[in-house]
Design an enzyme around this catalytic site. Structure first.
Site, PDB file in Angstrom:
ATOM      1  N   THR A   1      15.109  -8.547  26.173  1.00 37.88           N
ATOM      2  CA  THR A   1      14.858  -9.056  27.518  1.00 37.88           C
ATOM      3  C   THR A   1      15.632  -8.285  28.575  1.00 37.88           C
ATOM      4  OG1 THR A   1      14.450 -11.254  26.611  1.00 37.88           O
ATOM      5  CG2 THR A   1      14.944 -11.130  28.958  1.00 37.88           C
TER       6      THR A   1
ATOM      7  N   SER B   1      13.597  -8.292  18.808  1.00 44.83           N
ATOM      8  CA  SER B   1      14.650  -8.671  17.867  1.00 44.83           C
ATOM      9  C   SER B   1      14.121  -9.538  16.733  1.00 44.83           C
ATOM     10  CB  SER B   1      15.790  -9.388  18.600  1.00 44.83           C
ATOM     11  OG  SER B   1      15.358 -10.610  19.154  1.00 44.83           O
TER      12      SER B   1
ATOM     13  N   THR C   1      17.945 -11.373  22.536  1.00 43.03           N
ATOM     14  CA  THR C   1      18.787 -12.531  22.255  1.00 43.03           C
ATOM     15  C   THR C   1      18.297 -13.376  21.082  1.00 43.03           C
ATOM     16  OG1 THR C   1      17.580 -13.882  23.874  1.00 43.03           O
ATOM     17  CG2 THR C   1      19.545 -12.708  24.643  1.00 43.03           C
TER      18      THR C   1
END
Length: 338
Positions: free
Chosen positions: A2, A52, A87
């Site tokens: 992000t 991720s 994240t």
């Protein structure tokens, strides 16, 4: 992740971003946060890439081996490292690095919950805070850390607690290491490493890491999932049990049967708070202590890949908490220390 993302949907978008206006590279992120160049000389190393959710254990091993060579060699003039990461699994990658990076220099992970294109994007300040921490002399000898939303937490105890908001990486019971004020970390405590933090030499393990699966315990849990995981090649199983790691009778029977086949089962916990405390006497199911399921999975992978036998794995997970709980003051338990 992000922190480098833009959006095709405008500045209010924080759910369906990627591409469009505002996208960055690591180099343009540094350019946008040029204040970091007033305090540090920065070299960029690109490892991994992609969302991720697609990361696997190769990512943390590649990062850790590179960091060991660049930070921990005797002639290194690099004072610290910053990892930017999506994240969703940032704390997993950082936890793997934490267990395999063995020098006193700071390793700081960061990212953002809002894309760079958003109103009040959080990535720039998170990145500055991470760089400031990585070069700060008081940041040494603390293990890996996460710089996020004006605070610093220990990777060993941190987890992502909110899927959407900027206040997400927390170590609820263990607390913050520092707060950032005008980009400067105010450390609440003198340097120390987390209790029960272990080290595995990333250059002396079996590769690829053995598969370990995480199962989610619930009412009506299908214990056949344990047998299916083992049949599919799992060398270890982590079950996020109900409450403090509670497993059903059938799950316990399956774990005991698989133990005889050499498959280790670790009981972890579903709640964000608390620990899985081992029973006074050792048994075939190992308790994770304060490690959540995703962390227990990584530690079990590394232990198996390092050639640990079951007694060594049990001590790895249970040794510190047994020593704390089972002592002369609780002699009525007749508990076992390892």
């Amino acid at each position: 992740g992000t922190i480098l993302s833009g959006s095709r949907n405008g500045r209010l978008d924080n759910i369906n971003y990627g591409g469009g206006v505002g996208g960055l590279t690591p180099e343009t992120l540094i350019g946008n946060v040029s204040e970091v160049l007033d305090i540090a000389q920065i070299a960029v190393r690109n490892i991994g890439g992609g969302g991720s959710a697609n990361a696997n254990s190769d990512r943390f091993l590649n990062i850790s081996m590179d960091a060991n060579l660049r930070l921990c060699s005797p002639d290194s003039d690099i004072v610290g490292a910053v990892m930017i990461h999506g994240t969703n699994t940032l704390h997993e990658t950082a936890f793997g690095v934490d267990l395999t990076l063995n020098c006193s220099k700071p390793f700081v992970a960061t990212g953002s919950m809002r894309p760079n294109s958003a109103l009040s994007a959080d990535g720039a300040f998170n990145f500055y805070d991470a760089v400031r921490t990585a070069i700060h002399p008081e940041a040494r000898d603390r293990g890996a850390m996460i710089a996020f939303n004006d605070h610093l937490t220990s990777v060993f105890y941190s987890t992502k607690t909110n899927a959407n908001t900027a206040t997400t990486f927390l170590a609820i019971e263990q607390g913050y290491i520092a707060q950032f004020i005008a980009g400067q970390p105010y450390f609440f405590f003198e340097p120390s490493l987390p209790k029960a933090r272990n080290y595995f030499d990333p250059f002396n393990i079996t590769y690829p890491l053995p598969p370990v699966v995480v199962l989610y315990g619930h009412q009506g849990f299908d214990a056949g999932l344990l047998y299916s995981a083992a049949a599919n090649g799992a060398k270890g199983i982590v079950i996020m049990g109900v409450g403090p790691g509670g497993l059903s009778t059938n799950a316990t029977l399956a774990a005991n049967a698989l133990f005889e086949q050499g498959v280790v089962t670790v009981a972890s916990l579903r709640p964000f708070f608390g620990a899985v405390v081992p029973s006074p006497q050792v048994n075939n199911i190992i308790s994770s202590g304060f490690l959540h399921g995703e962390q227990a999975r990584i530690q079990l992978q590394l232990a198996v890949a390092s050639g640990y036998n079951v007694d060594m794995i049990r001590k790895l997970f249970e040794g510190a908490i047994r020593k704390s709980v089972y002592n002369s003051a609780t002699a009525f338990y007749n508990g076992t220390n390892l």
